[in-house]
Design a protein around this motif. Structure first.
Motif, short mmCIF file in Angstrom:
data_model
loop_
_atom_site.label_atom_id
_atom_site.label_comp_id
_atom_site.label_asym_id
_atom_site.label_seq_id
_atom_site.Cartn_x
_atom_site.Cartn_y
_atom_site.Cartn_z
N GLY A 156 0.73 -1.38 0.03
CA GLY A 156 0.09 0.14 0.02
C GLY A 156 0.77 1.45 -0.02
O GLY A 156 0.54 2.14 -0.88
N PRO A 157 1.91 1.37 1.14
CA PRO A 157 2.46 2.93 1.05
C PRO A 157 3.22 3.00 -0.18
O PRO A 157 3.08 4.11 -0.76
CB PRO A 157 3.39 2.43 2.21
N ALA A 158 3.84 2.15 -0.73
CA ALA A 158 4.62 2.19 -1.86
C ALA A 158 3.93 2.66 -3.09
O ALA A 158 4.16 3.79 -3.86
CB ALA A 158 5.35 0.97 -2.33
N LEU A 159 2.67 1.88 -3.38
CA LEU A 159 1.71 2.30 -4.33
C LEU A 159 1.09 3.55 -4.24
O LEU A 159 1.02 4.36 -5.35
CB LEU A 159 0.72 1.23 -4.59
N ALA A 160 0.70 3.95 -2.96
CA ALA A 160 0.23 5.16 -2.60
C ALA A 160 1.30 6.14 -3.00
O ALA A 160 1.07 7.38 -3.65
CB ALA A 160 -0.29 5.26 -1.18
N ALA A 161 2.53 6.07 -2.73
CA ALA A 161 3.71 6.84 -2.94
C ALA A 161 3.68 7.10 -4.46
O ALA A 161 4.05 8.35 -4.89
CB ALA A 161 5.01 6.40 -2.32
N GLU A 162 3.65 6.19 -5.15
CA GLU A 162 3.82 6.27 -6.63
C GLU A 162 2.32 6.92 -7.29
O GLU A 162 2.84 8.04 -7.99
CB GLU A 162 3.65 4.85 -7.34
N ARG A 163 1.46 6.53 -6.92
CA ARG A 163 0.12 7.53 -7.36
C ARG A 163 0.30 9.07 -6.94
O ARG A 163 0.14 9.79 -7.55
CB ARG A 163 -1.15 6.85 -6.71
N ASP A 164 1.01 9.35 -5.69
CA ASP A 164 0.91 10.46 -5.02
C ASP A 164 2.10 11.25 -6.09
O ASP A 164 1.86 12.62 -6.47
CB ASP A 164 1.65 10.44 -3.82
N ALA A 165 3.10 10.49 -6.23
CA ALA A 165 4.28 11.41 -7.33
C ALA A 165 3.42 11.53 -8.60
O ALA A 165 3.76 12.66 -9.32
CB ALA A 165 5.43 10.25 -7.56
N LYS A 166 2.86 10.69 -9.15
CA LYS A 166 2.27 10.98 -10.38
C LYS A 166 1.23 12.10 -10.47
O LYS A 166 1.28 12.94 -11.43
CB LYS A 166 1.31 9.59 -11.11
N ALA A 167 0.38 11.97 -9.23
CA ALA A 167 -0.50 13.40 -9.20
C ALA A 167 0.28 14.50 -9.09
O ALA A 167 -0.08 15.73 -9.46
CB ALA A 167 -1.64 13.12 -7.91
N THR A 168 1.31 14.44 -8.32
CA THR A 168 1.97 15.70 -8.14
C THR A 168 2.63 16.26 -9.39
O THR A 168 2.71 17.51 -9.66
CB THR A 168 3.42 15.51 -7.05
N LEU A 169 3.54 15.28 -10.15
CA LEU A 169 3.80 15.44 -11.55
C LEU A 169 2.84 16.27 -12.43
O LEU A 169 2.97 17.28 -13.04
CB LEU A 169 4.34 14.39 -12.16
N LEU A 170 1.48 15.77 -12.28
CA LEU A 170 0.36 16.37 -13.00
C LEU A 170 -0.06 17.76 -12.75
O LEU A 170 -0.01 18.55 -13.35
CB LEU A 170 -0.82 15.46 -13.06
N LYS A 171 -0.10 18.08 -11.35
CA LYS A 171 -0.13 19.41 -10.98
C LYS A 171 1.22 20.39 -11.19
O LYS A 171 0.85 21.37 -11.50
CB LYS A 171 -0.14 19.28 -9.34
N LEU A 172 2.25 19.79 -11.39
CA LEU A 172 3.45 20.48 -11.72
C LEU A 172 3.31 20.85 -13.10
O LEU A 172 3.54 22.05 -13.47
CB LEU A 172 4.68 19.93 -11.57
N GLN A 173 2.97 19.79 -13.94
CA GLN A 173 2.79 20.22 -15.55
C GLN A 173 1.55 21.01 -15.73
O GLN A 173 1.86 21.69 -16.58
CB GLN A 173 2.52 18.71 -16.22
N SER A 174 0.64 21.19 -14.96
CA SER A 174 -0.55 21.95 -15.18
C SER A 174 -0.24 23.42 -14.50
O SER A 174 -1.24 24.29 -14.78
CB SER A 174 -1.71 21.38 -14.84
#
Ligand code: ARG
Length: 613
Positions: free
Chosen positions: A232-250
């Motif tokens: 859980g924690p690792a996958l959550a971290a990955e999702r979190d990173a991808k979401a952060t990347l999207l926010k950064l990109q937008s």
């Protein structure tokens, strides 16, 4: 080439002589003039007669005689002879040597401008946000800076491009993990970022590996859900990173602000290091990967629409006929890659910065990457300058810095040395060295204030590290051995700095004014004086060759040779106690020119030249 370059003058004379003797067009003649390896064969040789005689089935020494008779050498040579099967040996006259030295004795030191129609772009440094600079960045920074200095010295427009790794998933992972930990972004240090970066990377890896293993062993949806729960924690971290990347990109303001903070923290330390290193690199030279973010989509579109890239299991790749390795330019999940950014960067550098030469000072281990990128650029035609000519793209590869065990330099615990730790140690050693010398009562540094001694020591420590990095063939690995690098004897930076400082104190002790020395007539008579003069006169051509052949080591070798020539001159020819005042002043002027060439050469290497050591 410079008006004070004897090779250029002799080439011109022999070209005319060969044309007259053989009835050919002077412009098409290669006069083959070079410095003689052995003073027994003169100062210079012209070796053209052999090849020409062979082509014309003529007698080479007979042809050499005819060439020599037709070559206008008066005023230049005091003696000539023909040796062996047709080598023409030339001894320059004392008057010609003096005249050439006087021509070189100006602030430009005989280096003529050699402008290019387009700019030179140097990709250097290339650090990554949230990571400490390590010793590999030393090379990318120091060698890149010297290449920039060389081209600038020749009067060319230079762009220093620090292709900062500041974009993409790894940065987003670091950012996301720091935000999850609710860290105070105003107080972060580069060490904090580095730790977060590593932790985020490790998290990502275990997650990917675990998931891949689960999929590989044919786990069904249920098993995968279980895996998901365990990890859980690792996958959550990955999702979190991808979401952060999207926010950064937008362009989400809060995310962008935190991201900017990571950049600022990283760059504050990078600039502190470049200042310590005496490298010209500031914020105005950073054009990071993020700069190209809006240009990545168009790269894919261009490659796809021209039929140069195609889809492969959801990803977009470029295939080359001559290699199995495809160049991935878009991942199946839509993410772009290192190569995509570099394709956009070449396009920008050639088409918008007008880079006629784009030089990448990057680790040799990235050679496949640059081969693929450059080939892709040529396929699509982005190496075309606005005037239609093609830019030269080159990967100036450098080798690895090794420890004494001949393995990549690591600390005892197996980590990369931070560059800062390495430089701090070098400075400390330089300071010790300078203090030791200053303790001797007859040393020129004896009695100097401690702050001055420390400044000289820092110049010695940094000079030692930089010279060692620059003096070998860049592509070769080298062993980082501070004891050897910092010695005042041998092929080292401090040896050259010391030669320079000794001449400075000799001139100070002479009591002569700068004007009196500058007004002296150069009269190089003794063999050691002639040898020194010939070494000095080589310098302008060396600078040009170092830039054109991407070989800073040639500047190092020329300075080392010059320092040696000066030492032999000083042994053989008394300066302050010369027999008459004309000789004394001539030798002081030779010394002064040597000092300025050493200082000018060290400046091209970005190495300080203290007046006292
Ligand atoms: N950041 C890269 C690394 O650490 C180096 C960048 C080199 N320059 C480039 N245009 N790819 O490997």
């Amino acid at each position: 080439m410079a008006s004070c370059d004897p090779v250029a003058l002799l080439e011109q004379a022999f070209r005319a002589g060969i044309a007259a003797a053989t009835g050919t067009d002077a412009a098409s003649v290669d006069p083959q003039v070079k410095a003689s390896a052995d003073p027994k064969h003169g100062d210079f040789q012209c070796n053209a007669a052999l090849a020409l005689a062979k082509a014309a089935k003529a007698n080479p020494s007979e042809l050499a005689r005819r060439i020599l008779a037709a070559t206008p050498l008066s005023g230049l040579a005091e003696r000539t002879d023909i040796a062996g099967p047709g080598f023409i040996n030339v001894w320059l006259s004392q008057g010609a040597l003096g005249h050439l030295l006087a021509g070189m004795d100006a602030p430009e030191l005989g280096i003529d401008p050699a402008p290019l129609p387009h700019a030179v772009v140097i990709d250097l440094c290339g650090v990554n946000v949230a990571k400490q600079m390590h010793v590999g960045h030393l090379r990318a920074t120091v060698i890149g800076d010297v290449m920039a200095r060389l081209h600038e010295r020749l009067g060319r427009k230079v762009w220093r491009e620090n292709h900062l790794g500041d974009w993409g998933l790894p940065i987003a992972m670091t950012l996301a993990s720091l935000r999850r930990q609710k860290r105070d972004f105003a107080r972060l240090t580069l060490d904090d970022l580095n730790t977060a970066y590593r932790a985020a990377q490790a998290e990502g890896k275990s997650d990917e590996a675990g998931q891949a293993a689960a999929i590989a062993c044919g786990a069904g949806p249920h098993r995968l859900a279980e895996f998901d729960a365990q990890n859980g924690p690792a996958l959550a971290a990955e999702r979190d990173a991808k979401a952060t990347l999207l926010k950064l990109q937008s362009g989400d303001p809060a995310t962008v602000a935190d991201w900017q903070r990571l950049i600022d923290v990283t760059m504050a330390e990078v600039f502190a290091t470049t200042r310590t290193l005496g490298v010209k690199l500031g914020p105005e030279h950073s054009r990071g990967e993020s700069f190209y973010r809006e240009r990545l989509g168009p790269v894919i579109e261009a490659f796809v629409s021209k039929g140069l890239a195609r889809e492969d299991q959801g990803a977009i790749v470029v295939h080359y006929a001559d290699r199995d390795r495809p160049m991935l330019i878009r991942k199946a999940d839509g993410g772009f890659l290192y190569a995509t950014t570099d394709l956009a960067a070449v396009r920008f550098r050639v088409q918008e910065l007008d880079g006629g030469r784009v030089i990448y000072v990057v680790d040799a281990r990235q050679r496949d990457h640059f081969k693929d990128v450059f080939d892709g650029v040529r396929l699509i035609g982005w190496d075309a300058l606005r005037d239609g000519t093609r830019a030269e793209l080159s990967h100036m590869q450098f080798g690895t810095v090794l420890g004494k065990d001949k393995r990549p330099l690591r600390t005892r615990s197996g980590e990369n040395f931070t560059l800062k730790a390495l430089l701090d140690e070098a400075i400390e050693r330089g300071i010790q060295q300078v203090f030791r010398r200053a303790a001797e009562t007859d040393a020129p540094t004896h009695g100097l204030r401690e702050t001055d001694l420390r400044a000289i020591g820092a110049a010695v420590g940094i000079g030692a590290v930089k010279y060692a990095d620059l003096s070998g063939d860049p592509v070769k690995d080298y062993v980082f051995d501070l004891d050897r690098m910092i010695a005042f004897e041998g092929d080292t930076g401090p040896y050259i700095q010391y030669a320079h400082a000794r001449i400075a104190s000799l001139i100070a002790r002479s009591g002569e004014s700068a004007a009196a020395i500058a007004a002296a007539t150069y009269a190089p008579i003794e063999p050691a004086e002639r040898h020194l003069a010939l070494c000095l006169l080589r310098f302008p051509a060396v600078v040009l060759a170092a830039a054109e052949h991407q070989a800073p080591q040639r500047v190092c070798a020329a300075l080392h040779e010059l320092a040696n020539a000066y030492a032999s001159f000083y042994q053989a020819c008394p300066v302050l106690k010369a027999a008459d005042s004309g000789t004394r002043l001539s030798r002081l002027r030779l010394s002064s020119l040597t000092q300025r060439v050493l200082a000018g050469g060290l400046d091209l290497l970005g190495i300080a030249a203290p007046d006292r050591m």
